[in-house]
Design a protein around this motif. Structure first.
Motif, PDB file in Angstrom:
ATOM      1  N   VAL A  39       6.073  -0.970  -8.500  1.00 27.07           N
ATOM      2  CA  VAL A  39       6.274   0.395  -8.023  1.00 27.07           C
ATOM      3  C   VAL A  39       5.877   1.402  -9.107  1.00 27.07           C
ATOM      4  CG1 VAL A  39       8.029   2.096  -7.351  1.00 27.07           C
ATOM      5  CG2 VAL A  39       8.089  -0.211  -6.380  1.00 27.07           C
ATOM      6  N   LEU A  40       6.284   1.142 -10.336  1.00 26.29           N
ATOM      7  CA  LEU A  40       5.984   2.047 -11.443  1.00 26.29           C
ATOM      8  C   LEU A  40       4.485   2.122 -11.705  1.00 26.29           C
ATOM      9  CD1 LEU A  40       7.072   3.920 -13.587  1.00 26.29           C
ATOM     10  CD2 LEU A  40       7.485   1.959 -15.058  1.00 26.29           C
ATOM     11  N   ARG A  41       3.797   1.001 -11.602  1.00 25.50           N
ATOM     12  CA  ARG A  41       2.344   1.000 -11.809  1.00 25.50           C
ATOM     13  C   ARG A  41       1.663   1.886 -10.773  1.00 25.50           C
ATOM     14  NH1 ARG A  41      -1.535  -1.728  -9.430  1.00 25.50           N
ATOM     15  NH2 ARG A  41      -0.067  -3.128  -8.400  1.00 25.50           N
ATOM     16  N   LEU A  42       2.120   1.839  -9.526  1.00 23.97           N
ATOM     17  CA  LEU A  42       1.537   2.670  -8.473  1.00 23.97           C
ATOM     18  C   LEU A  42       1.950   4.134  -8.650  1.00 23.97           C
ATOM     19  CD1 LEU A  42       2.004   0.250  -5.444  1.00 23.97           C
ATOM     20  CD2 LEU A  42      -0.140   0.875  -6.575  1.00 23.97           C
ATOM     21  N   MET A  43       3.153   4.361  -9.158  1.00 22.78           N
ATOM     22  CA  MET A  43       3.564   5.731  -9.492  1.00 22.78           C
ATOM     23  C   MET A  43       2.613   6.332 -10.514  1.00 22.78           C
ATOM     24  SD  MET A  43       7.715   5.211  -9.799  1.00 22.78           S
ATOM     25  CE  MET A  43       7.861   6.542 -10.988  1.00 22.78           C
ATOM     26  N   ALA A  44       2.180   5.515 -11.472  1.00 24.29           N
ATOM     27  CA  ALA A  44       1.301   5.984 -12.546  1.00 24.29           C
ATOM     28  C   ALA A  44      -0.065   6.423 -12.026  1.00 24.29           C
ATOM     29  CB  ALA A  44       1.121   4.887 -13.592  1.00 24.29           C
ATOM     30  N   THR A  45      -0.460   5.908 -10.871  1.00 24.16           N
ATOM     31  CA  THR A  45      -1.742   6.306 -10.284  1.00 24.16           C
ATOM     32  C   THR A  45      -1.613   7.572  -9.446  1.00 24.16           C
ATOM     33  OG1 THR A  45      -1.463   4.958  -8.282  1.00 24.16           O
ATOM     34  CG2 THR A  45      -2.438   3.888 -10.208  1.00 24.16           C
ATOM     35  N   GLY A  46      -0.392   8.102  -9.348  1.00 19.88           N
ATOM     36  CA  GLY A  46      -0.179   9.339  -8.611  1.00 19.88           C
ATOM     37  C   GLY A  46       0.157   9.167  -7.149  1.00 19.88           C
ATOM     38  N   LYS A  47       0.401   7.949  -6.716  1.00 24.27           N
ATOM     39  CA  LYS A  47       0.694   7.699  -5.304  1.00 24.27           C
ATOM     40  C   LYS A  47       2.092   8.178  -4.938  1.00 24.27           C
ATOM     41  CE  LYS A  47      -2.401   3.828  -4.205  1.00 24.27           C
ATOM     42  NZ  LYS A  47      -3.286   4.031  -5.330  1.00 24.27           N
TER      43      LYS A  47
END
Length: 240
Positions: free
Chosen positions: A185-193
């Motif tokens: 989840v955090l990795r996808l948060m980092a992409t701005g999703k």
């Protein structure tokens, strides 16, 4: 212009070497009932004097100023007045500027071409105890952190400091407090999703994503998503 401070008034000091820009900014900020510009100056030395004399809640500061630049002034302000918030307001969207000012203690990084309403929202966000980075430079900041991140021999993400120490047989990389799903989840948060898009990517509900985000912020002891991403990449807990 307001002349009486109420308990809820946010007191601001402006530091920018362009007097015309300061005047326009002051008018915008003083139109808000909960804001008051109590001082202004054009260099990094004078802003320290104003902070000592006026004790503002927030300092809005440019990077490129004469005598002493905003990066150096930010570091000194945060050392002397740790509760004072410093927001950089700059024309530079280069990630190296962003990373350095945040490292020196700035709580926000804004661009001068932003809308007035966005500026007001950013200041209020910082006053509430959160960090605020202009969306235009968030991706560049992540790229800067990514360049500082390497893969160790076991395929686990590690910071540059960790890789250097590991080569000498010693490691200080902090163990991640996150579950595998939270790291995803955090990795996808980092992409701005958004939460909705994260849910679609991981085939889970938006409500479940919100629960994971709340757990991530609590475990990492941070107040917002930007702080969580920055800390996780620096500590090598996620790869981008």
């Amino acid at each position: 212009m307001k002349s009486i401070h109420t308990p809820n008034t946010v007191k601001l000091v402006l530091a920018d070497d362009h007097a015309l820009f300061r005047e326009g900014l002051k008018r915008i900020l003083n139109m808000e009932d909960d804001f008051e510009v109590i001082g202004e100056c054009g260099d990094g030395i004078h802003v320290l004097e104003l902070c000592n004399e006026l004790k503002p809640d927030v300092v809005l500061m440019d990077i490129n100023m004469p005598v002493e630049n905003g990066v150096s002034a930010t570091e000194k302000i945060r050392e002397i007045f740790p509760q004072m918030k410093v927001i950089i307001l700059s024309i530079h969207d280069d990630e190296s500027y962003v990373f350095e000012t945040l490292r020196k203690g700035a709580t926000g990084y804004l661009l001068k071409d932003m809308e007035a309403s966005e500026l007001i929202n950013a200041i209020r966000t910082v006053v509430q105890g959160h960090a605020y980075i202009h969306p235009k430079v968030t991706g560049k900041l992540i790229n800067q952190l990514r360049r500082m991140t390497y893969l160790g021999g076991d395929g686990v993400a590690a910071t540059a400091e960790y890789v250097q120490e590991a080569s000498s047989g010693y490691s200080t990389m902090k163990e991640s407090p996150l579950t595998k799903r939270e790291a995803e989840v955090l990795r996808l948060m980092a992409t701005g999703k958004s939460n909705k898009l994260i849910g679609e990517n991981l085939y889970i509900s938006e409500k479940t994503v919100k629960n994971h985000v709340s757990s991530i912020l609590q475990k990492m002891e941070v107040d917002d998503r930007t702080q969580a991403v920055i800390n996780a990449v620096k500590n090598g807990w996620v790869t981008l």
